[in-house]
Design a protein around this motif. Structure first.
Motif, mmCIF file in Angstrom:
data_model
loop_
_atom_site.group_PDB
_atom_site.id
_atom_site.type_symbol
_atom_site.label_atom_id
_atom_site.label_comp_id
_atom_site.label_asym_id
_atom_site.label_seq_id
_atom_site.Cartn_x
_atom_site.Cartn_y
_atom_site.Cartn_z
ATOM 1 N N ASP A 1 0.911 -1.210 0.080
ATOM 2 C CA ASP A 1 0.003 0.006 0.071
ATOM 3 C C ASP A 1 0.827 1.329 0.087
ATOM 4 O O ASP A 1 0.547 2.347 -0.708
ATOM 5 C CB ASP A 1 -0.869 0.120 1.342
ATOM 6 C CG ASP A 1 -2.188 -1.042 1.188
ATOM 7 O OD1 ASP A 1 -2.320 -1.463 0.123
ATOM 8 O OD2 ASP A 1 -2.540 -1.335 2.027
ATOM 9 N N GLU A 2 1.995 1.392 1.092
ATOM 10 C CA GLU A 2 2.829 2.355 0.753
ATOM 11 C C GLU A 2 3.608 2.641 -0.395
ATOM 12 O O GLU A 2 3.656 3.646 -0.939
ATOM 13 C CB GLU A 2 3.761 1.955 1.807
ATOM 14 C CG GLU A 2 4.874 3.185 2.004
ATOM 15 C CD GLU A 2 4.371 4.658 2.346
ATOM 16 O OE1 GLU A 2 5.097 5.589 2.196
ATOM 17 O OE2 GLU A 2 3.112 4.743 2.634
ATOM 18 N N GLY A 3 3.860 1.382 -1.080
ATOM 19 C CA GLY A 3 4.587 1.588 -2.384
ATOM 20 C C GLY A 3 3.803 2.092 -3.441
ATOM 21 O O GLY A 3 4.133 2.934 -4.208
ATOM 22 N N ALA A 4 2.423 1.647 -3.362
ATOM 23 C CA ALA A 4 1.539 2.345 -4.311
ATOM 24 C C ALA A 4 1.342 3.694 -3.969
ATOM 25 O O ALA A 4 1.205 4.413 -5.034
ATOM 26 C CB ALA A 4 0.049 1.410 -4.253
ATOM 27 N N ARG A 5 1.230 4.158 -3.011
ATOM 28 C CA ARG A 5 1.119 5.748 -2.768
ATOM 29 C C ARG A 5 2.231 6.278 -3.309
ATOM 30 O O ARG A 5 1.983 7.492 -3.507
ATOM 31 C CB ARG A 5 1.085 5.750 -1.071
ATOM 32 C CG ARG A 5 0.472 7.035 -0.883
ATOM 33 C CD ARG A 5 0.646 7.324 0.938
ATOM 34 N NE ARG A 5 1.791 7.164 1.378
ATOM 35 C CZ ARG A 5 2.790 8.377 1.257
ATOM 36 N NH1 ARG A 5 2.450 9.279 0.536
ATOM 37 N NH2 ARG A 5 4.160 8.011 1.591
ATOM 38 N N LEU A 6 3.305 5.824 -3.048
ATOM 39 C CA LEU A 6 4.496 6.424 -3.557
ATOM 40 C C LEU A 6 4.543 6.395 -5.020
ATOM 41 O O LEU A 6 4.864 7.790 -5.525
ATOM 42 C CB LEU A 6 5.871 5.745 -2.994
ATOM 43 C CG LEU A 6 5.802 6.067 -1.183
ATOM 44 C CD1 LEU A 6 7.333 5.342 -1.031
ATOM 45 C CD2 LEU A 6 6.144 7.467 -1.027
ATOM 46 N N LEU A 7 4.216 5.467 -5.644
ATOM 47 C CA LEU A 7 4.255 5.448 -6.921
ATOM 48 C C LEU A 7 3.369 6.426 -7.843
ATOM 49 O O LEU A 7 3.746 7.077 -8.793
ATOM 50 C CB LEU A 7 3.895 4.024 -7.658
ATOM 51 C CG LEU A 7 5.034 2.813 -7.560
ATOM 52 C CD1 LEU A 7 4.435 1.479 -7.676
ATOM 53 C CD2 LEU A 7 6.060 3.154 -8.662
ATOM 54 N N LYS B 1 11.573 10.160 -4.512
ATOM 55 C CA LYS B 1 10.437 10.154 -4.236
ATOM 56 C C LYS B 1 9.764 8.797 -3.723
ATOM 57 O O LYS B 1 9.148 8.741 -2.767
ATOM 58 C CB LYS B 1 9.520 10.291 -5.460
ATOM 59 C CG LYS B 1 9.400 11.994 -5.804
ATOM 60 C CD LYS B 1 8.641 12.015 -6.976
ATOM 61 C CE LYS B 1 8.305 13.649 -7.487
ATOM 62 N NZ LYS B 1 7.443 13.784 -8.569
ATOM 63 N N LEU B 2 10.545 7.683 -4.358
ATOM 64 C CA LEU B 2 10.092 6.547 -3.950
ATOM 65 C C LEU B 2 10.783 5.893 -2.577
ATOM 66 O O LEU B 2 10.551 4.795 -2.241
ATOM 67 C CB LEU B 2 10.341 5.273 -4.993
ATOM 68 C CG LEU B 2 9.407 5.652 -6.377
ATOM 69 C CD1 LEU B 2 9.739 4.746 -7.440
ATOM 70 C CD2 LEU B 2 7.744 5.693 -6.072
ATOM 71 N N ARG B 3 11.767 6.460 -2.283
ATOM 72 C CA ARG B 3 12.537 6.207 -0.894
ATOM 73 C C ARG B 3 13.230 4.969 -1.205
ATOM 74 O O ARG B 3 13.037 4.154 -0.118
ATOM 75 C CB ARG B 3 11.408 6.131 0.209
ATOM 76 C CG ARG B 3 10.733 7.728 0.470
ATOM 77 C CD ARG B 3 9.786 7.463 1.672
ATOM 78 N NE ARG B 3 9.073 8.777 1.542
ATOM 79 C CZ ARG B 3 7.919 8.695 2.638
ATOM 80 N NH1 ARG B 3 7.629 7.693 3.234
ATOM 81 N NH2 ARG B 3 7.175 9.937 2.635
ATOM 82 N N VAL B 4 13.822 4.638 -2.330
ATOM 83 C CA VAL B 4 14.670 3.404 -2.552
ATOM 84 C C VAL B 4 16.165 4.057 -2.737
ATOM 85 O O VAL B 4 16.360 5.071 -3.262
ATOM 86 C CB VAL B 4 14.247 2.560 -3.671
ATOM 87 C CG1 VAL B 4 12.751 2.048 -3.076
ATOM 88 C CG2 VAL B 4 13.983 3.397 -4.954
ATOM 89 N N GLN C 1 6.484 -5.625 -7.134
ATOM 90 C CA GLN C 1 5.567 -5.721 -6.032
ATOM 91 C C GLN C 1 4.039 -5.094 -6.403
ATOM 92 O O GLN C 1 3.116 -5.612 -6.152
ATOM 93 C CB GLN C 1 5.889 -4.933 -4.748
ATOM 94 C CG GLN C 1 6.984 -6.059 -4.028
ATOM 95 C CD GLN C 1 7.718 -5.449 -2.748
ATOM 96 O OE1 GLN C 1 7.318 -4.262 -2.626
ATOM 97 N NE2 GLN C 1 8.059 -6.105 -1.949
ATOM 98 N N SER C 2 4.303 -3.844 -7.005
ATOM 99 C CA SER C 2 3.191 -3.160 -7.475
ATOM 100 C C SER C 2 2.338 -3.785 -8.563
ATOM 101 O O SER C 2 1.047 -3.898 -8.440
ATOM 102 C CB SER C 2 3.630 -1.656 -8.063
ATOM 103 O OG SER C 2 2.595 -1.009 -8.689
ATOM 104 N N ARG C 3 3.135 -4.514 -9.637
ATOM 105 C CA ARG C 3 2.533 -5.076 -10.621
ATOM 106 C C ARG C 3 1.698 -6.696 -9.983
ATOM 107 O O ARG C 3 0.677 -6.940 -10.333
ATOM 108 C CB ARG C 3 3.467 -5.409 -11.531
ATOM 109 C CG ARG C 3 3.940 -4.341 -12.432
ATOM 110 C CD ARG C 3 5.272 -4.859 -13.381
ATOM 111 N NE ARG C 3 5.874 -3.386 -14.046
ATOM 112 C CZ ARG C 3 6.576 -3.666 -15.040
ATOM 113 N NH1 ARG C 3 7.234 -4.757 -14.949
ATOM 114 N NH2 ARG C 3 7.277 -2.429 -15.099
ATOM 115 N N ASP C 4 2.555 -7.080 -9.186
ATOM 116 C CA ASP C 4 1.953 -8.407 -8.489
ATOM 117 C C ASP C 4 0.406 -8.245 -7.776
ATOM 118 O O ASP C 4 -0.054 -8.806 -7.745
ATOM 119 C CB ASP C 4 2.999 -8.926 -7.693
ATOM 120 C CG ASP C 4 4.125 -9.646 -8.553
ATOM 121 O OD1 ASP C 4 3.970 -9.852 -9.454
ATOM 122 O OD2 ASP C 4 5.207 -9.959 -7.745
ATOM 123 N N SER C 5 0.633 -6.946 -7.205
ATOM 124 C CA SER C 5 -0.789 -6.625 -6.385
ATOM 125 C C SER C 5 -1.841 -6.109 -7.217
ATOM 126 O O SER C 5 -2.953 -5.739 -6.615
ATOM 127 C CB SER C 5 -0.466 -5.589 -5.092
ATOM 128 O OG SER C 5 0.162 -4.390 -5.905
#
Length: 207
Positions: free
Chosen positions: A135-141, A185-188, A200-204
């Motif tokens: 969820d956090e990854g999707a929010r950042l994307l 932005k994505l904090r990576v 992970q975003s694609r898998d979800s």
């Protein structure tokens, strides 16, 4: 109907077994909710229920394996422990294929049951943490600009700066700027982490 986070939902048609399990688990400090059949559990269930499901295989109406399948189809993340007085290899195989935490034969061994319950809660915590990360990854994307998303897709595909520059009709220097911005932005901290987040975003099922 609201239950505490460590609730064990017991679905068992035999009242004596149901009550005995409820008493045992209550003494172990768990909150317990008792259901005589799968249908009454499904009618009462809410999406925000958190805990562990302990289900009997052989019950009137919908049996335990059918309930397990129904929950999987509806996206339930309640971990399931299956119990039966008539264990066989095929029934156990079906339960585990539907991702049962454990398959226990009656009379239930209390130590095995408690180990299975603690394993179930560990799995649920891990599942919840993974969902929160997604969820956090999707929010950042969602904060990326269309151009940054294009650059990210090219980077994840393994292309170098010059290749990306040619594909997007921009300069290699501009590619570098976009890469730096989207990483921030994505904090990576690396391209590997960026690729992991994208997958992970694609898998979800999120864009």
């Amino acid at each position: 109907m609201t239950f505490s986070p460590n609730t064990i939902y017991i679905v068992e048609d035999d009242q004596s077994v149901r009550d005995a399990l409820g008493l045992l688990l209550g003494l172990e400090g768990f909150s317990v909710a008792l259901f005589a059949d799968a249908e009454s559990f499904l009618a009462a269930r809410r999406p925000d229920w958190y805990g562990c499901l302990l289900i009997d295989v052989r019950m009137p109406g919908m049996d335990g394996l059918a309930l397990q399948k129904r929950l999987r189809e509806t996206g339930s993340w309640l971990p399931v422990i299956v119990m039966t007085g008539h264990g066989d290899v095929e029934t156990a195989r079906q339960a585990f294929l539907a991702q049962a935490v454990d398959f226990l034969e009656k009379p239930i061994d209390h130590d095995k049951l408690l180990r299975a319950i603690h394993d179930a809660f560990s799995r649920q915590r891990a599942s919840q943490a993974n969902r929160l990360r997604q969820d956090e990854g999707a929010r950042l994307l969602a904060t990326l600009t269309p151009r940054e998303k294009e650059v990210m897709d090219e980077v994840v595909a393994g292309r170098h700066n010059r290749e990306i520059a040619l594909a997007l009709d921009i300069s290699p220097r501009t590619v570098e700027v976009h890469k730096a911005r989207l990483l921030a932005k994505l904090r990576v901290g690396s391209i590997a982490d960026l690729a992991r987040l994208s997958l992970q975003s694609r898998d979800s099922g999120q864009d």
